[in-house]
Design an enzyme around this catalytic site. Structure first.
Site, PDB file in Angstrom:
ATOM      1  N   ASP A  82       0.881  -1.276   0.176  1.00 49.89           N
ATOM      2  CA  ASP A  82       0.209   0.273  -0.273  1.00 49.89           C
ATOM      3  C   ASP A  82       1.059   1.988   0.123  1.00 49.89           C
ATOM      4  OD1 ASP A  82      -2.501  -1.451   0.382  1.00 49.89           O
ATOM      5  OD2 ASP A  82      -2.135  -1.896   2.453  1.00 49.89           O
ATOM      6  N   GLU A  83       1.772   0.946  -0.773  1.00 44.66           N
ATOM      7  CA  GLU A  83       2.918   1.926  -0.950  1.00 44.66           C
ATOM      8  C   GLU A  83       2.368   3.846  -2.112  1.00 44.66           C
ATOM      9  OE1 GLU A  83       3.703  -0.700  -1.217  1.00 44.66           O
ATOM     10  OE2 GLU A  83       5.602  -0.726   0.604  1.00 44.66           O
TER      11      GLU A  83
ATOM     12  N   LYS B 119       1.781   2.377  -5.095  1.00 41.50           N
ATOM     13  CA  LYS B 119       2.212   1.876  -6.522  1.00 41.50           C
ATOM     14  C   LYS B 119       1.661   2.057  -7.660  1.00 41.50           C
ATOM     15  CE  LYS B 119       3.415  -2.428  -4.298  1.00 41.50           C
ATOM     16  NZ  LYS B 119       2.885  -2.225  -3.225  1.00 41.50           N
TER      17      LYS B 119
ATOM     18  N   ALA C 124      -4.088  -7.914  -3.927  1.00 44.00           N
ATOM     19  CA  ALA C 124      -3.049  -6.750  -4.376  1.00 44.00           C
ATOM     20  C   ALA C 124      -4.879  -5.911  -4.341  1.00 44.00           C
ATOM     21  CB  ALA C 124      -2.307  -6.871  -5.517  1.00 44.00           C
ATOM     22  N   GLY C 125      -4.246  -4.258  -4.290  1.00 46.53           N
ATOM     23  CA  GLY C 125      -5.564  -3.311  -4.983  1.00 46.53           C
ATOM     24  C   GLY C 125      -4.848  -2.082  -5.280  1.00 46.53           C
ATOM     25  N   HIS C 126      -4.624  -1.476  -6.999  1.00 41.61           N
ATOM     26  CA  HIS C 126      -3.924  -0.578  -6.464  1.00 41.61           C
ATOM     27  C   HIS C 126      -6.167   0.494  -6.900  1.00 41.61           C
ATOM     28  CE1 HIS C 126      -0.201  -1.839  -7.462  1.00 41.61           C
ATOM     29  NE2 HIS C 126      -0.550  -1.914  -8.518  1.00 41.61           N
TER      30      HIS C 126
ATOM     31  N   ARG D  37       2.450 -28.962  -5.789  1.00 43.97           N
ATOM     32  CA  ARG D  37       2.435 -29.877  -7.206  1.00 43.97           C
ATOM     33  C   ARG D  37       0.808 -30.252  -7.515  1.00 43.97           C
ATOM     34  NH1 ARG D  37       7.915 -32.450  -5.917  1.00 43.97           N
ATOM     35  NH2 ARG D  37       6.589 -32.502  -3.768  1.00 43.97           N
TER      36      ARG D  37
ATOM     37  N   GLN E  64       1.946  -6.046  -3.384  1.00 49.02           N
ATOM     38  CA  GLN E  64       2.335  -5.627  -2.027  1.00 49.02           C
ATOM     39  C   GLN E  64       3.920  -5.105  -1.360  1.00 49.02           C
ATOM     40  OE1 GLN E  64       1.544  -9.444  -2.891  1.00 49.02           O
ATOM     41  NE2 GLN E  64      -0.351  -8.324  -2.754  1.00 49.02           N
TER      42      GLN E  64
ATOM     43  N   ARG F  81      -9.671  -0.819   7.639  1.00 44.61           N
ATOM     44  CA  ARG F  81      -8.483   0.045   7.979  1.00 44.61           C
ATOM     45  C   ARG F  81      -6.893  -0.440   8.213  1.00 44.61           C
ATOM     46  NH1 ARG F  81     -10.771   4.854  10.459  1.00 44.61           N
ATOM     47  NH2 ARG F  81      -9.178   5.861  12.042  1.00 44.61           N
ATOM     48  N   ARG F  82      -6.169   0.258   7.580  1.00 45.80           N
ATOM     49  CA  ARG F  82      -4.679   0.210   8.353  1.00 45.80           C
ATOM     50  C   ARG F  82      -4.352   1.114   8.969  1.00 45.80           C
ATOM     51  NH1 ARG F  82      -4.267   2.440   1.957  1.00 45.80           N
ATOM     52  NH2 ARG F  82      -5.266   0.566   0.958  1.00 45.80           N
TER      53      ARG F  82
ATOM     54  N   LEU G 223       2.243  14.244  -4.552  1.00 44.91           N
ATOM     55  CA  LEU G 223       1.387  14.592  -3.278  1.00 44.91           C
ATOM     56  C   LEU G 223       0.361  14.677  -3.799  1.00 44.91           C
ATOM     57  CD1 LEU G 223       4.336  17.192  -3.936  1.00 44.91           C
ATOM     58  CD2 LEU G 223       4.597  17.136  -2.068  1.00 44.91           C
TER      59      LEU G 223
END
Ligand code: IMP
Length: 432
Positions: A8-9, A11, A34-36, A137, A218, A298-299, A408
């Site tokens: 969650d940076e 990306k 993942a989520g963008h 496998r 991630q 919530r993060r 920003l």
């Protein structure tokens, strides 16, 4: 491009920016955990699997071999893009990627329940069980969805055992193989036009000297091998994961771009030394909109942690950084940066890979003045308040990597490009 913290940076926005000069974007690990969120012309688009490069008509986007694919979710994503008038013909899906099946999601859920207080806080998307089957496998791959006989053969074998586990260990309902076969063959039919041998696309692009962008999901501290195990995801988000997940040699990669927030967040369980409580935490969550794209959780928020930052630089071989969400700190009167940890009465400057030791680490802070003015309209380093620039320079010094991009705000233009991270001369904003 990799995440230098716990995911969650931001990306999504950086890939979106970099994708404009990439011919091919490759997602190399992870799945719909993942989520963008990408904001284009004020409109929010949420992507989980498809690289955000899809927004550029000339960019080929690959979902590589190292990913795990939930076909139902992928189809939903495709439909969402098509509804928004976005051309998806540039998408390619690796025939060798593993498929998340209904029993993976169910197992993820019941296993978390069973763990009780020791739960990992997974996204519940079946990621761990899908990768477990890959290692075991016994996985189903994308190519199996295109072949009814193969799917039936593989699935019937696997499902017999899975149903036993579900019923006998977790007292859950068994899954009907016929329903799964019929659903997954239908998914296969829908996805068939996108399914290819991705490594051929990648090698052809490399031979033609095209720009390839490998997009990690991630973050470093969620890496299965190098993160805060067991509170990690089940794949390798670090830069080395790109080689395995995309099928390229390390010599092909000439630059590693790390993305880090100007503070830190984490979702799910696990130690987090700089975690905050109280009003600053609330402020970061609210202003930073720190709610997970995938799960709506919530993060957890905390100050910037330079110890894990330095570790991320080393583990990934980061050449330059994108620092995101600087504007979220705008109103704070003072800002702390964790420069080292106190562990059992000793000062340490490194990340301890022993989980129990990491959980005992207490942050040692340097407190810096805030800038208390808006940075969201700044478009060059000269526009930034002096204290904000000092903050950035201090971070770059501490974690020993230059800053190439400062973000920003969510919009594409709310960005300071200190230096082109792909073509630039590898200098950037650096003061050490
Ligand atoms: P899993 O990947 O669903 O198995 O979850 C394992 C851990 O990784 C949990 O702590 C999740 O919250 C975390 N996680 C997985 N994907 C992401 C992501 O995209 N961003 C942040 N955390 C994630």
């Amino acid at each position: 491009m990799i995440g230098a913290q716990w995911g969650d940076e931001g990306k999504g926005k950086i890939t979106d920016l970099l994708s404009s000069s990439a011919d091919v974007v490759v997602r190399y690990q992870g799945g719909v955990n993942a989520g963008h969120t990408i904001v284009v012309d004020g409109k929010e688009l949420k992507l989980h699997l498809i690289p955000s490069g899809i927004l550029y008509a000339d960019t080929t986007c690959l979902i590589g071999s190292g990913t795990v694919v939930d076909p139902e979710e992928l189809i939903k994503e495709l439909d969402m893009l098509l509804e928004n008038g976005i051309d998806t013909t540039g998408l390619q899906l690796a025939s060798t990627a593993h498929v998340t099946m209904p029993y993976h999601c169910l197992l993820d859920e019941v296993m978390e329940e069973k763990r009780g207080a020791r739960r990992i806080g997974t996204t519940g998307r079946g990621i761990g069980p899908t990768y477990s089957d890959k290692s075991e496998r016994t996985g189903i791959r994308v190519r199996d969805l295109l072949d009814p006989t193969q799917l039936r053969d593989r699935l019937c074998d696997v499902l017999e055992l899975k149903n036993e586990i579900l019923q006998k260990i977790y007292a859950a309902e068994p899954i009907d193989p016929e329903v799964v076969i019929s659903d997954y063959l239908a998914y296969g039919e829908r996805l068939a036009p996108y399914v290819v041998d991705c490594t051929r696309t990648i090698h052809a692009a490399a031979r033609d000297r095209k720009n390839l962008l490998f997009e990690g999901a991630q973050g470093t501290l969620l890496d299965l091998d190098h993160g805060t195990y067991p509170y990690v995801t089940s794949s390798n988000p670090v830069s080395g994961g790109a080689c395995i997940g995309a099928g390229v040699g390390p010599t092909l990669i000439d630059r590693v771009i790390g993305v880090a927030k100007a503070y830190t967040t984490r979702v799910g369980e696990g130690p987090f030394p700089t975690e905050l409580e109280g009003s600053v935490n609330e402020h970061l969550t609210d202003k930073g909109k720190e709610i997970g794209t995938t799960t709506g959780r919530r993060r957890r928020c905390g100050w910037f942690d330079a110890v894990i930052g330095r570790y991320a630089v080393q583990v990934n071989g980061i050449d330059c950084l994108a620092i995101t969400k600087l504007d979220v700190l705008d109103e704070l009167s003072e800002i702390k940066v964790c420069v080292a940890y106190a562990l059992d009465g000793q000062r340490i400057n490194h990340f301890p890979t022993d989980a129990a030791a990491f959980a005992r680490c207490r942050p040692i802070y340097r407190t810096m003045p805030g800038w208390r003015s808006s940075t969201s309209d700044c478009r060059s380093l000269e526009d930034l308040p002096r204290t904000a620039l000092s903050y950035l320079t201090y971070l770059a010094d501490l974690i020993e990597a230059p800053i190439a991009i400062v973000s920003l705000g969510p919009d594409r233009d709310q960005t300071i490009l200190v230096e082109d991270p792909i073509h630039g001369p590898k200098r950037g904003l650096l003061s050490h």
